[in-house]
Write an enzyme that holds these catalytic residues in place. Structure first.
Site, short mmCIF file in Angstrom:
data_model
loop_
_atom_site.label_atom_id
_atom_site.label_comp_id
_atom_site.label_asym_id
_atom_site.label_seq_id
_atom_site.Cartn_x
_atom_site.Cartn_y
_atom_site.Cartn_z
N GLU A 210 -2.42 -15.37 -3.18
CA GLU A 210 -1.92 -14.22 -3.94
C GLU A 210 -1.24 -14.77 -5.20
O GLU A 210 -0.63 -15.84 -5.17
CB GLU A 210 -0.92 -13.46 -3.03
CG GLU A 210 0.11 -12.63 -3.73
CD GLU A 210 -0.47 -11.42 -4.45
OE1 GLU A 210 -1.32 -10.72 -3.90
OE2 GLU A 210 -0.04 -11.21 -5.60
N ASP B 24 -9.31 -8.23 -0.85
CA ASP B 24 -8.73 -6.92 -1.19
C ASP B 24 -8.24 -6.99 -2.63
O ASP B 24 -7.05 -6.95 -2.90
CB ASP B 24 -7.56 -6.64 -0.22
CG ASP B 24 -6.95 -5.26 -0.41
OD1 ASP B 24 -7.50 -4.45 -1.18
OD2 ASP B 24 -5.90 -4.99 0.21
N CYS C 224 -10.59 -0.93 -3.74
CA CYS C 224 -9.98 0.31 -4.25
C CYS C 224 -10.77 0.85 -5.42
O CYS C 224 -10.33 1.77 -6.10
CB CYS C 224 -8.51 0.08 -4.62
SG CYS C 224 -8.29 -1.20 -5.85
N GLN D 242 0.83 -1.20 0.00
CA GLN D 242 0.00 0.00 0.00
C GLN D 242 0.87 1.26 0.00
O GLN D 242 1.85 1.32 0.74
CB GLN D 242 -0.90 0.02 1.24
CG GLN D 242 -1.96 -1.07 1.24
CD GLN D 242 -3.20 -0.68 0.44
OE1 GLN D 242 -3.31 0.42 -0.08
NE2 GLN D 242 -4.13 -1.63 0.33
N TYR E 14 -6.23 -12.26 -2.11
CA TYR E 14 -5.46 -11.15 -2.67
C TYR E 14 -4.57 -10.57 -1.57
O TYR E 14 -4.62 -9.38 -1.27
CB TYR E 14 -6.38 -10.07 -3.25
CG TYR E 14 -7.37 -10.60 -4.24
CD1 TYR E 14 -7.06 -10.62 -5.60
CD2 TYR E 14 -8.60 -11.12 -3.83
CE1 TYR E 14 -7.97 -11.14 -6.52
CE2 TYR E 14 -9.50 -11.64 -4.75
CZ TYR E 14 -9.19 -11.64 -6.08
OH TYR E 14 -10.08 -12.14 -6.98
#
Ligand code: SAH
Length: 472
Positions: free
Chosen positions: A353, A401, A428, A303, A332
């Site tokens: 991931e 996410d 996001c 991030q 994720y």
């Protein structure tokens, strides 16, 4: 976007629309700005027809000169502001708007935060989910200089290698030294690296001819650790003077503890290539988030706004409401930042991931934080979720996410099949979040508490949102 509505109209109406474009090129007219686009352009509606106006803010009455009038929308230039918004602030640098680095810099921060909340509410309303509430956007005290990572293009400008950015939607290079939203130390390191590359006469990449060497410079800096990573992204495997250049970078910037070369030989807009080589130091930097330590390698997602990320993760964990007994899936998961935060309060956490380097980091991160209740797997989240569903993994909570495109219908179906009490969705992109809330609805999950927007990207139109889906 305003033009999406027009797309939805039946054919016959669309035809009518086409014949009645209410403005024409070079026309001058007065209009009030009612909205702002994802690119930060003001929107004025003339008989429902949207005109996009660079630099104009909602509420402003503007004299416009129409530059272009296409079928579904047009562009106009503000020639005179008849009224200005009380939220207009001195943004200063036009380059930051032209490049899309900080398209909202001329809008007061509280107005940006209100706008981000409205963006989420409007999307909910459009999807007929207007009974869902949205909290105020959680913002920053000092909403500048927050980014812990920069990836800047290098080009030959006025005869020398220069760092800058591209004009939005183009490859027109604009030289830049102050990026406004980046950690100021990152801006300094970029300039030092640029000067060293000049000194050693390393040619900048030429995109048209696909010649030259240095395509991009990437710099990452740990917010708490202060550790800096420099990655030189090259077109060629060979980098003449590599040893001297990397030594000089460390000599002039002692906080640079990792210098790497990433090779990207392709004609592509993708920044990083597949191969990364260590030039000096470690192949990762470390940083802390909410008291946990993380190794971050060049290829891994991390991030970009550490101060806000701490708030975001703390809230996501709080909403997961764990009591040490639960099995949790973190889909994720990147380098395991959320997974580790959850693991402290859960019985066990499974992370998935797609980037192998990130999973290597995640496993190492569990180890250095002395947490042994985590399992990380490389894979496509959708496939892994289906696999877990079939294998009878029984999660109490799933945290997701995903990237901007959101979840797939298959992922949602597989997730619902494992019947968690809750899904904590960190998003996001509110547009795909709203779509996915609807899809979860079909699987027997609904949102019972307000959505919570977080401002991870001040001065831009991006917004991060947490939603909790609960099993009906
Ligand atoms: N939760 C992490 C990472 C979030 S970013 C954090 O907060 O740091 C989204 C992550 O999803 C990235 O690491 C990206 O590499 C990964 N990703 C993208 N597509 C994926 C897919 N299909 N399956 C699994 N992971 C994916």
């Amino acid at each position: 976007m305003p033009n999406e509505k027009i797309n939805e109209l039946p054919k016959i109406k669309e035809f009518k629309m086409k014949t009645t474009i209410p403005v024409h090129k070079n026309e001058e007219l007065t209009a009030t700005i009612t909205d702002i686009t994802y690119q930060g352009m003001g929107v004025a509606k003339v008989d429902g027809y949207p005109l996009f106006v660079a630099g104009a803010l909602p509420g402003e009455e503007v004299k416009l000169h129409v530059l272009k009038a296409d079928k579904k929308y047009g562009f106009a230039k503000a020639i005179k502001y008849l009224t200005t918004s009380p939220d207009r602030v001195d943004g200063g640098k036009k380059e930051l708007v032209q490049t899309g680095i900080a398209p909202l810099q001329h809008w007061a921060y509280p107005a940006q935060l209100r706008y981000k909340k409205k963006l989420v509410s409007d999307l909910l309303q459009k999807a007929h989910l207007s009974d869902l509430q949205v909290t105020e956007t959680v913002g920053m005290d000092k909403p500048r200089h927050y980014r812990n990572k920069a990836q800047v293009p290098t080009r030959n400008y006025k005869g020398q290698l220069t760092t800058g950015f591209f004009r939005r939607g183009s490859h027109n290079f604009i030289p830049l030294e102050d990026y406004e939203i980046q950690d100021p130390r990152i801006d300094e390191v970029i300039l030092t690296v640029r000067d060293i590359l000049r000194e050693y006469n390393v040619p900048a990449y030429n995109e048209e001819k696909h010649t030259g060497v240095i395509r991009n410079v990437m710099v990452r800096r740990g917010h708490y650790s202060g550790e800096v990573m420099v990655v030189l992204i090259t077109r060629t495997k060979k980098l003449k003077g590599a040893a001297e250049i990397s030594a000089k970078i460390q000599e002039l910037c002692p906080d640079v503890i990792s210098v790497q070369q990433n090779i990207n030989p392709d004609k592509t807009n993708v920044i990083l290539g597949k191969t990364t080589k260590i030039m000096r130091g470690r192949n990762y930097i470390q940083d802390q988030l909410n008291g946990l330590t993380f190794n971050i390698s060049a290829q891994s997602f991390y991030q970009v706004n550490p101060e806000q990320t701490e708030k975001l993760y703390a809230r996501a964990v709080e909403l997961a409401d764990l009591h040490g007994e639960e099995t949790v899936i973190d889909a994720y998961c990147g380098i395991g930042t959320i997974s580790l935060s959850l693991a402290k309060a859960a019985k066990e956490v499974y992370g998935v991931e797609i980037v192998p380097e990130a999973i290597e980091d995640a496993k190492e991160n569990a180890r250095i934080n002395k947490l042994d209740n985590l399992t990380f797997e490389v894979g496509n989240a959708e496939e892994k979720m289906q696999h877990w569903a079939n294998a009878g993994v029984d999660p109490d909570v799933i945290v997701v996410d995903p990237p901007r495109k959101g979840l797939t219908a298959n992922f949602i179906e597989a997730a619902a099949k494992t019947a968690p009490q809750k899904v904590v969705y960190v998003s996001c992109n509110p547009a795909t979040l709203v779509r996915d809330i609807e899809r979860f609805g079909e699987q027997g999950y609904s949102v019972k508490r307000p959505l919570e927007p977080f401002d991870q990207f001040p001065q831009t139109t991006h917004v991060e949102t947490i939603a909790v889906l609960e099993r009906n």
